[in-house]
Enzyme design. Structure first.
Site, mmCIF file in Angstrom:
data_model
loop_
_atom_site.group_PDB
_atom_site.id
_atom_site.type_symbol
_atom_site.label_atom_id
_atom_site.label_comp_id
_atom_site.label_asym_id
_atom_site.label_seq_id
_atom_site.Cartn_x
_atom_site.Cartn_y
_atom_site.Cartn_z
ATOM 1 N N HIS A 64 -4.954 -1.377 0.724
ATOM 2 C CA HIS A 64 -4.750 -1.851 2.438
ATOM 3 C C HIS A 64 -3.814 -2.355 2.767
ATOM 4 O O HIS A 64 -2.543 -3.031 2.217
ATOM 5 C CB HIS A 64 -6.100 -2.349 1.953
ATOM 6 C CG HIS A 64 -7.110 -1.728 1.855
ATOM 7 N ND1 HIS A 64 -7.689 -1.842 0.486
ATOM 8 C CD2 HIS A 64 -8.429 -1.278 2.823
ATOM 9 C CE1 HIS A 64 -9.240 -0.922 0.546
ATOM 10 N NE2 HIS A 64 -8.786 -0.367 1.724
ATOM 11 N N GLU A 99 -1.237 -6.159 -5.352
ATOM 12 C CA GLU A 99 0.173 -7.231 -4.993
ATOM 13 C C GLU A 99 0.672 -8.122 -6.075
ATOM 14 O O GLU A 99 1.690 -7.690 -5.377
ATOM 15 C CB GLU A 99 0.077 -7.825 -3.814
ATOM 16 C CG GLU A 99 -0.521 -6.765 -2.391
ATOM 17 C CD GLU A 99 -2.166 -6.193 -2.767
ATOM 18 O OE1 GLU A 99 -2.414 -5.251 -1.880
ATOM 19 O OE2 GLU A 99 -2.679 -6.568 -3.710
ATOM 20 N N ASP A 113 17.852 -3.228 -13.733
ATOM 21 C CA ASP A 113 18.927 -3.332 -12.633
ATOM 22 C C ASP A 113 19.843 -3.550 -13.306
ATOM 23 O O ASP A 113 21.263 -2.952 -12.862
ATOM 24 C CB ASP A 113 18.174 -2.180 -11.619
ATOM 25 C CG ASP A 113 19.710 -2.025 -10.396
ATOM 26 O OD1 ASP A 113 20.301 -0.483 -11.007
ATOM 27 O OD2 ASP A 113 20.145 -2.303 -10.024
#
Length: 304
Positions: A64, A99, A113
């Site tokens: 949500h 989350e 990265d």
């Protein structure tokens, strides 16, 4: 998406971790001394995590949209590993475990990265939830014996058989789902003396006495008037919680005269008589209201 409209807001928090393992000490030195060509690895990765956690619902279909109200990112370096500790807080109806894990994973990917030009053997591992707080599991109340309840439906029309009871049955079903036994269920007319007699009689044997109906403003709605003289302590917070919850869902909830209070060691509740009113009232305060039985024994709010 799972329907969470019946849930109440609580303070929710979750902490997740992820591990980034490099292959050489030179990589760790470059991170610590801010010598990585792409920039400050820890700050860039932290920023990516902050963006990611607020947009988790865009990546995970069943999540949500949540008002993220606090996020922190910390690092712990041991040998060739960098541990990411990602914490999230909100005041909302559902938890923030995903989350926190999403944020930790994006921090790890960003570090990968940025470091891959100087280290080709980087590994990401052990993305996991460390702890969560604030959901249903944080407010479980445990009792040595089953709590017993008496449920009364106050309605002239249902009493004479013109209508079928729904609100009382909903309350009984809800109580069962919370582990509360309904020892008595009865339909009674809207009469002050009958309501008072049932309250005094059944408060002796049950920890909960719940009335549904008679809390409106019609001339025959007398449940609050019947209960007020009997209650030893009113509990305004319960009454406010019921009305506030209802008001968020329909504007007429402000007209309900919900009552909550104690008679001896028994909690007495008078809830709305409509089907939705009864269901929403139960959702508003249960199972958290059962904590009152710890307080009535003299325990503090930390007791469970």
């Amino acid at each position: 998406m799972v329907d969470i409209t019946h849930k109440i807001n609580t303070l929710r928090s979750a902490t997740a971790t992820a591990i980034v393992k490099v292959s050489q000490q030179a990589t760790i030195d470059a991170v610590v001394n801010n010598l990585v060509p792409k920039g400050n690895v820890m700050e860039m990765a932290k920023t990516a995590g902050l963006f990611a956690v607020k947009n988790t619902h865009l990546s995970i279909p069943d999540c949500h949209p949540i008002p993220i109200e606090f996020t922190s990112v910390d690092y712990k370096i041991e040998g060739l590993t960098i541990e990411i500790i990602f914490k999230v807080k909100t005041v909302y109806k559902t938890g923030v475990e995903v989350e926190a894990m999403h944020g930790a994973s994006i921090v790890a990917l960003t570090m990968y990265d940025m470091l891959k030009p100087i280290d080709k053997e980087i590994e990401i591992s052990t993305i996991k939830l460390i702890n969560k707080e604030g959901g249903k599991s944080s407010f479980k109340n445990r009792f040595p014996a089953t709590i017993k309840a008496a449920v009364f439906v106050c309605s002239d029309s249902i009493f004479v058989g013109d209508k079928e009871d729904r609100s009382g049955k909903i309350i009984v079903e809800k109580l069962e789902s919370y582990g509360v036994e309904t020892a008595h269920y009865e339909i009674i007319p809207d009469e002050v003396d009958i309501i008072q007699e049932r309250t005094k009689a059944y408060a002796k044997e049950n920890q909960l006495v719940i009335f549904t109906g008679g809390t409106g403003l019609s001339p025959r709605d007398v449940t609050p008037e019947a209960l007020a003289p009997l209650l030893e302590s009113r509990i305004p917070g319960i009454e406010e919680a019921v009305r506030n919850y209802g008001q968020q869902r329909m504007p007429y909830a402000m007209l309900s005269r919900t009552v909550a209070g104690t008679l001896g060691k028994t909690l007495v509740l008078a809830l709305p008589g409509s089907t939705n009113g009864a269901r929403e009232s139960m959702d508003a305060i249960f199972p958290h209201v059962l904590h009152v039985f710890h307080i009535l024994k003299g325990n503090n709010h930390d007791a469970k």
